[in-house]
Design a protein around this motif. Structure first.
Motif, PDB file in Angstrom:
ATOM      1  N   SER A   3       0.990  -1.343   0.099  1.00 37.58           N
ATOM      2  CA  SER A   3       0.026   0.110  -0.087  1.00 37.58           C
ATOM      3  C   SER A   3       0.640   1.373  -0.063  1.00 37.58           C
ATOM      4  O   SER A   3       2.021   1.418   0.768  1.00 37.58           O
ATOM      5  CB  SER A   3      -0.818  -0.137   1.281  1.00 37.58           C
ATOM      6  OG  SER A   3      -1.581   1.195   1.238  1.00 37.58           O
ATOM      7  N   THR A   4       0.299   2.262  -0.680  1.00 41.85           N
ATOM      8  CA  THR A   4       1.263   3.505  -0.825  1.00 41.85           C
ATOM      9  C   THR A   4       0.405   4.604   0.094  1.00 41.85           C
ATOM     10  O   THR A   4       0.775   5.745  -0.220  1.00 41.85           O
ATOM     11  CB  THR A   4       1.376   3.857  -2.214  1.00 41.85           C
ATOM     12  OG1 THR A   4       0.184   4.100  -2.837  1.00 41.85           O
ATOM     13  CG2 THR A   4       2.476   3.000  -2.814  1.00 41.85           C
ATOM     14  N   SER A   5      -0.419   4.084   0.810  1.00 39.58           N
ATOM     15  CA  SER A   5      -1.459   5.173   1.341  1.00 39.58           C
ATOM     16  C   SER A   5      -0.876   6.045   2.346  1.00 39.58           C
ATOM     17  O   SER A   5       0.176   5.499   3.074  1.00 39.58           O
ATOM     18  CB  SER A   5      -2.524   4.498   2.241  1.00 39.58           C
ATOM     19  OG  SER A   5      -3.442   5.309   2.985  1.00 39.58           O
ATOM     20  N   PRO A   6      -1.035   7.454   2.411  1.00 35.73           N
ATOM     21  CA  PRO A   6      -0.558   8.284   3.247  1.00 35.73           C
ATOM     22  C   PRO A   6      -0.783   8.040   4.803  1.00 35.73           C
ATOM     23  O   PRO A   6      -0.121   8.459   5.689  1.00 35.73           O
ATOM     24  CB  PRO A   6      -0.938   9.701   2.865  1.00 35.73           C
ATOM     25  CG  PRO A   6      -2.250   9.397   2.267  1.00 35.73           C
ATOM     26  CD  PRO A   6      -2.120   8.089   1.632  1.00 35.73           C
ATOM     27  N   VAL A   7      -2.075   7.339   4.719  1.00 34.53           N
ATOM     28  CA  VAL A   7      -2.239   6.754   6.261  1.00 34.53           C
ATOM     29  C   VAL A   7      -2.145   5.424   6.288  1.00 34.53           C
ATOM     30  O   VAL A   7      -2.935   4.608   5.688  1.00 34.53           O
ATOM     31  CB  VAL A   7      -3.810   7.275   6.361  1.00 34.53           C
ATOM     32  CG1 VAL A   7      -4.328   6.994   7.849  1.00 34.53           C
ATOM     33  CG2 VAL A   7      -3.847   8.796   6.160  1.00 34.53           C
ATOM     34  N   PHE A 130      -3.455   9.228  11.551  1.00 34.31           N
ATOM     35  CA  PHE A 130      -4.081   7.914  11.416  1.00 34.31           C
ATOM     36  C   PHE A 130      -5.561   8.261  11.388  1.00 34.31           C
ATOM     37  O   PHE A 130      -6.042   9.395  11.345  1.00 34.31           O
ATOM     38  CB  PHE A 130      -3.963   7.380  13.054  1.00 34.31           C
ATOM     39  CG  PHE A 130      -4.409   8.573  13.967  1.00 34.31           C
ATOM     40  CD1 PHE A 130      -3.804   9.198  14.544  1.00 34.31           C
ATOM     41  CD2 PHE A 130      -5.634   7.934  14.699  1.00 34.31           C
ATOM     42  CE1 PHE A 130      -4.319   9.789  15.559  1.00 34.31           C
ATOM     43  CE2 PHE A 130      -6.034   8.801  15.845  1.00 34.31           C
ATOM     44  CZ  PHE A 130      -5.419   9.562  16.156  1.00 34.31           C
ATOM     45  N   ALA A 131      -6.315   7.143  10.852  1.00 37.19           N
ATOM     46  CA  ALA A 131      -7.719   7.428  10.560  1.00 37.19           C
ATOM     47  C   ALA A 131      -8.569   7.217  11.961  1.00 37.19           C
ATOM     48  O   ALA A 131      -8.060   6.156  12.512  1.00 37.19           O
ATOM     49  CB  ALA A 131      -7.878   6.614   9.492  1.00 37.19           C
ATOM     50  N   VAL A 132      -9.639   7.550  12.056  1.00 34.67           N
ATOM     51  CA  VAL A 132     -10.541   7.146  13.037  1.00 34.67           C
ATOM     52  C   VAL A 132     -12.142   6.790  12.313  1.00 34.67           C
ATOM     53  O   VAL A 132     -12.460   7.476  11.902  1.00 34.67           O
ATOM     54  CB  VAL A 132     -10.712   7.993  14.326  1.00 34.67           C
ATOM     55  CG1 VAL A 132     -11.916   7.452  15.135  1.00 34.67           C
ATOM     56  CG2 VAL A 132      -9.674   8.457  14.927  1.00 34.67           C
ATOM     57  N   TYR A 214     -12.696  10.244  10.505  1.00 37.08           N
ATOM     58  CA  TYR A 214     -11.528  11.364  10.787  1.00 37.08           C
ATOM     59  C   TYR A 214     -10.182  10.842  10.225  1.00 37.08           C
ATOM     60  O   TYR A 214      -9.956   9.600  10.271  1.00 37.08           O
ATOM     61  CB  TYR A 214     -11.432  11.524  12.167  1.00 37.08           C
ATOM     62  CG  TYR A 214     -12.827  11.688  12.988  1.00 37.08           C
ATOM     63  CD1 TYR A 214     -13.092  13.040  13.591  1.00 37.08           C
ATOM     64  CD2 TYR A 214     -13.676  10.444  13.430  1.00 37.08           C
ATOM     65  CE1 TYR A 214     -14.312  13.053  14.279  1.00 37.08           C
ATOM     66  CE2 TYR A 214     -14.615  10.834  14.154  1.00 37.08           C
ATOM     67  CZ  TYR A 214     -14.849  12.199  14.655  1.00 37.08           C
ATOM     68  OH  TYR A 214     -16.187  12.159  15.312  1.00 37.08           O
ATOM     69  N   ILE A 215      -9.281  11.881   9.892  1.00 42.21           N
ATOM     70  CA  ILE A 215      -8.144  11.550   9.818  1.00 42.21           C
ATOM     71  C   ILE A 215      -7.089  12.477  10.517  1.00 42.21           C
ATOM     72  O   ILE A 215      -7.766  13.873  10.546  1.00 42.21           O
ATOM     73  CB  ILE A 215      -7.568  11.771   8.218  1.00 42.21           C
ATOM     74  CG1 ILE A 215      -8.047  10.581   7.561  1.00 42.21           C
ATOM     75  CG2 ILE A 215      -6.105  11.740   8.248  1.00 42.21           C
ATOM     76  CD1 ILE A 215      -7.770  10.769   5.796  1.00 42.21           C
TER      77      ILE A 215
END
Ligand code: G1P
Length: 295
Positions: A3-7, A130-132, A214-215
């Motif tokens: 994965s190349t996700s920023p999160v 991070f994500a919530v 949320y991020i």
């Protein structure tokens, strides 16, 4: 595929009691209530995974063991399905935990609110955005479009600041949400200037309500730690976001898609009916059945 996700990490606060669904939630976690054939928590985890997030952190509590079991190998079940040659079912069971997904569990020892739940994950998340995801909110993207968290990680990759998913809510429902006000910015973004948790309609700065996605930048942990208890005697994530906003840009992201409030019976039933109608195996049969009802 890497994965190349920023999160890379998502936090799922799942310690809540689910009193609105008693007696169903007396001994079972509310996040395990199924919409058609998948528990609510799996919809949220799949949404995070589709956004490229691979580390799922569950902030759990007592009587939430079923969630851990759901994202673990079901050894007896899998060997029986294998022995019986039921490959399609085996695939369904195994798809719940893809090989490149990691799950971590941490307990929230007391019900001190959403802010506190997020803080319980700090030592796992560390100093990264991070994500919530709140599993009560079942979110679907527009048909053929990306899911809501993927829309948000794409926006985060571009702007790099904290994001709250928002939607317009009816005036008589503002007291159920975190409500934001601000200035329209690029694309789907609003620069948040105010945020209040569950205001009375007369005090609400707008009708733009926060949905459970949320991020957040890691600075939020510092803000939560300094946050006194707010509405309901709980440490509110919304209040900590209000503090964060004074130091960093926070964006409200007007997502494309639909939210089902599965924390309420009405929202849960709407999700069940609409997702059943779209279900590849039983959508048509269910549609035909609904048409026979004298409503
Ligand atoms: C939480 C948040 C609230 C947000 C809502 C979205 O409230 O505190 O700001 O608008 O989720 O579902 P809860 O529904 O957990 O009371």
């Amino acid at each position: 595929m890497a994965s190349t996700s920023p999160v890379t990490t998502a936090v799922f606060p799942v310690a809540g009691l689910g009193t609105r669904f008693l007696p169903a939630t007396k001994a079972s976690p509310k996040e395990m209530l199924p919409v058609v054939d998948k528990p609510l928590i799996q919809y949220a985890v799949e949404e995070a995974y589709a956004a490229g997030i691979r580390h799922m952190v569950f902030v759990t509590g007592r009587s939430k063991r079923a969630i851990e079991d759901h994202f673990d190998t079901a050894y007896e079940l899998e060997s029986e399905l294998e022995a019986a040659g039921k490959q399609a079912l085996l695939d369904v069971v195994r798809a719940v935990q893809p090989a490149d997904m990691d799950c971590t569990y941490v307990r929230q020892p007391r019900s001190l609110g959403l802010g506190h739940a997020v803080l319980c994950a700090e030592h796992i998340v560390g100093q990264q955005p991070f994500a919530v995801l709140l599993a009560d909110d079942l979110m679907v993207g527009e048909p053929g479009g990306p899911p809501v968290m993927a829309q948000m990680t794409a926006s985060f990759a571009q702007h790099g600041h904290s994001l709250l998913a928002v939607q317009e809510v009816p005036e008589d429902q503002v007291s159920r949400y975190g409500i934001v006000a601000g200035t329209p910015a690029e694309g789907r973004l609003i620069d948040v200037e105010r945020i209040v948790e569950k205001p009375a309609p007369k005090d609400a700065p707008s009708r733009i309500g926060v949905a459970g996605r949320y991020i957040l930048t890691p600075r939020i942990f510092q803000e939560i730690r300094q946050q006194p208890r707010g509405v309901g005697g709980e440490i509110q994530l919304t209040d900590a976001i209000a503090r964060l906003m004074r130091k960093e840009r926070v964006g409200a992201y007007q997502y494309a898609g639909k939210r089902y409030d599965c924390g309420s019976k009405a929202g849960f039933l709407e999700a069940t009916v609409e997702l059943a109608l779209q279900h590849p195996e039983m959508g048509e049969t269910f549609r035909a059945y609904l048409k026979t009802l004298a409503l």
